[in-house]
Design a protein around this motif. Sequence first.
Motif, PDB file in Angstrom:
ATOM      1  N   HIS A  81      -4.573 -12.348  17.058  1.00 37.30           N
ATOM      2  CA  HIS A  81      -3.184 -11.681  17.697  1.00 37.30           C
ATOM      3  C   HIS A  81      -2.716 -12.052  18.619  1.00 37.30           C
ATOM      4  O   HIS A  81      -1.774 -11.698  19.894  1.00 37.30           O
ATOM      5  CB  HIS A  81      -3.218  -9.867  17.081  1.00 37.30           C
ATOM      6  CG  HIS A  81      -4.784  -9.730  17.947  1.00 37.30           C
ATOM      7  ND1 HIS A  81      -5.315  -9.726  17.309  1.00 37.30           N
ATOM      8  CD2 HIS A  81      -4.422  -8.910  19.377  1.00 37.30           C
ATOM      9  CE1 HIS A  81      -6.571  -9.089  18.436  1.00 37.30           C
ATOM     10  NE2 HIS A  81      -6.140  -9.035  19.788  1.00 37.30           N
TER      11      HIS A  81
ATOM     12  N   ARG B  17      -7.761 -11.435   2.378  1.00 37.62           N
ATOM     13  CA  ARG B  17      -8.709 -10.800   1.686  1.00 37.62           C
ATOM     14  C   ARG B  17      -8.427 -11.146   0.285  1.00 37.62           C
ATOM     15  O   ARG B  17      -8.460 -11.419  -0.921  1.00 37.62           O
ATOM     16  CB  ARG B  17      -8.891  -9.170   1.883  1.00 37.62           C
ATOM     17  CG  ARG B  17      -9.450  -8.231   3.108  1.00 37.62           C
ATOM     18  CD  ARG B  17      -9.790  -6.990   2.149  1.00 37.62           C
ATOM     19  NE  ARG B  17      -8.485  -6.722   2.575  1.00 37.62           N
ATOM     20  CZ  ARG B  17      -7.560  -5.931   3.624  1.00 37.62           C
ATOM     21  NH1 ARG B  17      -8.294  -6.216   4.686  1.00 37.62           N
ATOM     22  NH2 ARG B  17      -6.759  -5.171   3.375  1.00 37.62           N
TER      23      ARG B  17
ATOM     24  N   ASN C  90      -1.149  -6.746  15.423  1.00 35.66           N
ATOM     25  CA  ASN C  90      -1.527  -5.572  14.899  1.00 35.66           C
ATOM     26  C   ASN C  90      -1.047  -5.064  13.782  1.00 35.66           C
ATOM     27  O   ASN C  90      -0.350  -5.153  13.932  1.00 35.66           O
ATOM     28  CB  ASN C  90      -2.153  -5.178  15.324  1.00 35.66           C
ATOM     29  CG  ASN C  90      -3.217  -5.422  16.763  1.00 35.66           C
ATOM     30  OD1 ASN C  90      -2.889  -4.902  18.277  1.00 35.66           O
ATOM     31  ND2 ASN C  90      -4.042  -6.076  16.213  1.00 35.66           N
ATOM     32  N   GLY C  91      -1.765  -5.379  12.354  1.00 34.09           N
ATOM     33  CA  GLY C  91      -0.739  -4.271  11.093  1.00 34.09           C
ATOM     34  C   GLY C  91      -0.362  -5.600  11.040  1.00 34.09           C
ATOM     35  O   GLY C  91       0.559  -5.295   9.741  1.00 34.09           O
ATOM     36  N   SER C  92       0.234  -6.459  10.863  1.00 38.33           N
ATOM     37  CA  SER C  92       1.363  -7.818  10.314  1.00 38.33           C
ATOM     38  C   SER C  92       0.866  -8.128   9.323  1.00 38.33           C
ATOM     39  O   SER C  92       1.849  -8.717   8.577  1.00 38.33           O
ATOM     40  CB  SER C  92       1.048  -8.976  11.750  1.00 38.33           C
ATOM     41  OG  SER C  92       0.478  -9.766  11.869  1.00 38.33           O
ATOM     42  N   GLY C  93      -0.426  -8.353   8.413  1.00 34.73           N
ATOM     43  CA  GLY C  93      -0.937  -8.350   6.852  1.00 34.73           C
ATOM     44  C   GLY C  93      -1.632  -9.510   6.754  1.00 34.73           C
ATOM     45  O   GLY C  93      -1.864 -10.006   6.083  1.00 34.73           O
ATOM     46  N   LYS C  94      -2.262 -10.135   8.499  1.00 35.52           N
ATOM     47  CA  LYS C  94      -3.521 -11.086   8.182  1.00 35.52           C
ATOM     48  C   LYS C  94      -4.271 -10.631   7.088  1.00 35.52           C
ATOM     49  O   LYS C  94      -5.293 -11.638   6.769  1.00 35.52           O
ATOM     50  CB  LYS C  94      -3.522 -11.296   9.896  1.00 35.52           C
ATOM     51  CG  LYS C  94      -2.780 -12.093  10.837  1.00 35.52           C
ATOM     52  CD  LYS C  94      -2.783 -12.023  11.862  1.00 35.52           C
ATOM     53  CE  LYS C  94      -3.826 -11.027  12.915  1.00 35.52           C
ATOM     54  NZ  LYS C  94      -2.756  -9.777  13.048  1.00 35.52           N
ATOM     55  N   SER C  95      -4.976  -9.806   7.798  1.00 38.35           N
ATOM     56  CA  SER C  95      -6.298  -9.612   6.933  1.00 38.35           C
ATOM     57  C   SER C  95      -5.733  -9.218   5.577  1.00 38.35           C
ATOM     58  O   SER C  95      -6.562  -9.802   4.770  1.00 38.35           O
ATOM     59  CB  SER C  95      -7.092  -8.372   7.379  1.00 38.35           C
ATOM     60  OG  SER C  95      -7.441  -8.894   8.593  1.00 38.35           O
ATOM     61  N   THR C  96      -4.850  -8.544   5.166  1.00 41.60           N
ATOM     62  CA  THR C  96      -4.814  -8.829   4.157  1.00 41.60           C
ATOM     63  C   THR C  96      -4.108  -9.607   3.415  1.00 41.60           C
ATOM     64  O   THR C  96      -4.628  -9.832   2.036  1.00 41.60           O
ATOM     65  CB  THR C  96      -3.210  -7.526   3.235  1.00 41.60           C
ATOM     66  OG1 THR C  96      -3.607  -6.038   4.651  1.00 41.60           O
ATOM     67  CG2 THR C  96      -3.270  -7.130   2.246  1.00 41.60           C
TER      68      THR C  96
ATOM     69  N   GLU D 151     -10.083 -13.522  12.805  1.00 44.46           N
ATOM     70  CA  GLU D 151     -10.189 -13.421  14.233  1.00 44.46           C
ATOM     71  C   GLU D 151     -11.694 -13.526  14.514  1.00 44.46           C
ATOM     72  O   GLU D 151     -12.622 -12.253  15.347  1.00 44.46           O
ATOM     73  CB  GLU D 151     -10.180 -11.441  14.607  1.00 44.46           C
ATOM     74  CG  GLU D 151      -8.414 -11.681  14.011  1.00 44.46           C
ATOM     75  CD  GLU D 151      -7.835 -11.016  15.185  1.00 44.46           C
ATOM     76  OE1 GLU D 151      -8.299 -11.064  15.855  1.00 44.46           O
ATOM     77  OE2 GLU D 151      -6.722 -10.588  14.583  1.00 44.46           O
TER      78      GLU D 151
ATOM     79  N   ALA E 242       2.274  -4.247   2.660  1.00 38.34           N
ATOM     80  CA  ALA E 242       1.548  -4.772   3.881  1.00 38.34           C
ATOM     81  C   ALA E 242       2.055  -6.683   4.073  1.00 38.34           C
ATOM     82  O   ALA E 242       1.802  -7.380   5.228  1.00 38.34           O
ATOM     83  CB  ALA E 242       0.250  -5.049   3.866  1.00 38.34           C
TER      84      ALA E 242
ATOM     85  N   TYR F 261       0.844  -1.227  -0.131  1.00 37.58           N
ATOM     86  CA  TYR F 261      -0.077  -0.069  -0.259  1.00 37.58           C
ATOM     87  C   TYR F 261       1.280   1.084  -0.109  1.00 37.58           C
ATOM     88  O   TYR F 261       1.518   1.549   1.108  1.00 37.58           O
ATOM     89  CB  TYR F 261      -0.756   0.146   1.616  1.00 37.58           C
ATOM     90  CG  TYR F 261      -2.023  -1.018   1.387  1.00 37.58           C
ATOM     91  CD1 TYR F 261      -2.951  -1.550   0.581  1.00 37.58           C
ATOM     92  CD2 TYR F 261      -1.390  -2.136   2.564  1.00 37.58           C
ATOM     93  CE1 TYR F 261      -3.995  -1.806   0.212  1.00 37.58           C
ATOM     94  CE2 TYR F 261      -3.061  -3.156   2.023  1.00 37.58           C
ATOM     95  CZ  TYR F 261      -4.143  -2.924   1.258  1.00 37.58           C
ATOM     96  OH  TYR F 261      -4.903  -4.082   1.542  1.00 37.58           O
TER      97      TYR F 261
HETATM   98  N1  LIG Z   1      -6.953  -0.911   2.554  1.00 34.82           N
HETATM   99  C1  LIG Z   1      -5.469  -0.045   2.829  1.00 34.82           C
HETATM  100  N2  LIG Z   1      -4.439   1.022   3.116  1.00 34.82           N
HETATM  101  C2  LIG Z   1      -3.602   1.383   3.158  1.00 34.82           C
HETATM  102  N3  LIG Z   1      -3.126   0.745   3.951  1.00 34.82           N
HETATM  103  C3  LIG Z   1      -4.029  -1.322   4.426  1.00 34.82           C
HETATM  104  C4  LIG Z   1      -4.771  -1.124   4.491  1.00 34.82           C
HETATM  105  N4  LIG Z   1      -5.483  -2.317   4.608  1.00 34.82           N
HETATM  106  C5  LIG Z   1      -3.913  -2.062   5.019  1.00 34.82           C
HETATM  107  N5  LIG Z   1      -3.419  -1.947   5.095  1.00 34.82           N
HETATM  108  C6  LIG Z   1      -1.995  -1.375   6.128  1.00 34.82           C
HETATM  109  O1  LIG Z   1      -1.277  -2.934   5.716  1.00 34.82           O
HETATM  110  C7  LIG Z   1      -0.295  -3.402   7.000  1.00 34.82           C
HETATM  111  C8  LIG Z   1      -1.150  -4.840   7.315  1.00 34.82           C
HETATM  112  O2  LIG Z   1      -2.917  -4.568   8.074  1.00 34.82           O
HETATM  113  P1  LIG Z   1      -3.806  -6.132   8.491  1.00 34.82           P
HETATM  114  O3  LIG Z   1      -5.119  -5.592   8.300  1.00 34.82           O
HETATM  115  O4  LIG Z   1      -3.353  -6.991   6.847  1.00 34.82           O
HETATM  116  O5  LIG Z   1      -2.939  -6.504   9.212  1.00 34.82           O
HETATM  117  P2  LIG Z   1      -3.917  -7.870  10.722  1.00 34.82           P
HETATM  118  O6  LIG Z   1      -2.714  -8.275  10.648  1.00 34.82           O
HETATM  119  O7  LIG Z   1      -4.746  -8.237  10.164  1.00 34.82           O
HETATM  120  O8  LIG Z   1      -4.002  -6.874  12.224  1.00 34.82           O
HETATM  121  P3  LIG Z   1      -4.884  -6.981  12.930  1.00 34.82           P
HETATM  122  O9  LIG Z   1      -4.322  -8.108  14.088  1.00 34.82           O
HETATM  123  O10 LIG Z   1      -5.189  -4.955  13.946  1.00 34.82           O
HETATM  124  O11 LIG Z   1      -6.612  -7.014  12.048  1.00 34.82           O
HETATM  125  C9  LIG Z   1      -1.266  -2.428   8.159  1.00 34.82           C
HETATM  126  O12 LIG Z   1       0.162  -1.532   7.990  1.00 34.82           O
HETATM  127  C10 LIG Z   1      -2.295  -1.992   7.505  1.00 34.82           C
HETATM  128  O13 LIG Z   1      -1.840  -0.671   7.754  1.00 34.82           O
END
Ligand SMILES: Nc1ncnc2c1ncn2[C@@H]1O[C@H](COP(=O)(O)OP(=O)(O)OP(=O)(O)O)[C@@H](O)[C@H]1O
Length: 241
Positions: free
Chosen positions: A185, A45, A36-42, A153, A16, A11
Amino acid sequence: MIELRELTKRYGDRVAVDGLSVRVQPGVVTGFLGPNGSGKSTTMRMILGLDAPDRGEALIGGVRYRDLNWPLKAVGALLDAGAFHPGRSARAHLTALAASNDIPGSRVEQALRLVGLSDAATRRAGTYSLGMRQRLGVAVALLGDPGVLLLDEPVNGLDPEGIRWIRDLLRGLAAEGRTVFVSSHLIAEMALTADRLVVIGRGRLLAETTVAELAADDDSLEDAFLRLTSQATDHRGVGAS
Ligand SMILES: Nc1ncnc2c1ncn2[C@@H]1O[C@H](COP(=O)(O)OP(=O)(O)OP(=O)(O)O)[C@@H](O)[C@H]1O
Ligand SMILES: [Mg+2]
């Protein structure tokens, strides 16, 4: 099986997900663990074709999500609880989904029963509590009787009874031979639910392990998790901020 090959997502100048290669096997619960923010949801998706990778690919049973004939029959996902039309009942919502996805209508009552929503099936989803919406989300995931389940989650917002319920459900689904990939997490929660662990930090694979292996070298699981994930923050990749 889910296979990630060099999966990468940026991004802007933030990475990510960074060259993630993992095989998630059927028959066990695999915990997808990272801060948090490590890229799991990305990552999830991208597996579901909701986000396009910049590099690499994610395969479900050997094919990309968009190439699946009837996606809901191959993979069930729970990403965002509450993404329902508030005016529709759980039964109406599931019935519409079944009709448009080549799923027999008889699955609707089965799915409602599996998640314990039979008694509330005619109520509008907009009146559901967080835990009930979570259960409806799980019902949607199970509706097509898929061999692969992806849950981001799922224990968020659940009470202790709900957490135990989802833990038992996931373990049962894996025991039936399904591939179950569930993110968290919280290492303590994963220790009770998962057999295998995929640990990431800053989008990179840090370990593919088991709960027992992870705990072996440290006093506590929390210590082991923090030691692993602090490595990721010590070695910041180019472009990470
Ligand atoms: N649509 C987006 N636009 C810009 N940055 C994004 C977007 N989606 C995720 N990010 C960034 O990508 C990184 C990974 O985010 P992600 O949501 O995948 O983490 P996560 O492991 O699911 O975190 P959490 O435990 O908080 O759910 C983060 O730095 C986040 O800010
Ligand atoms: Mg997330």
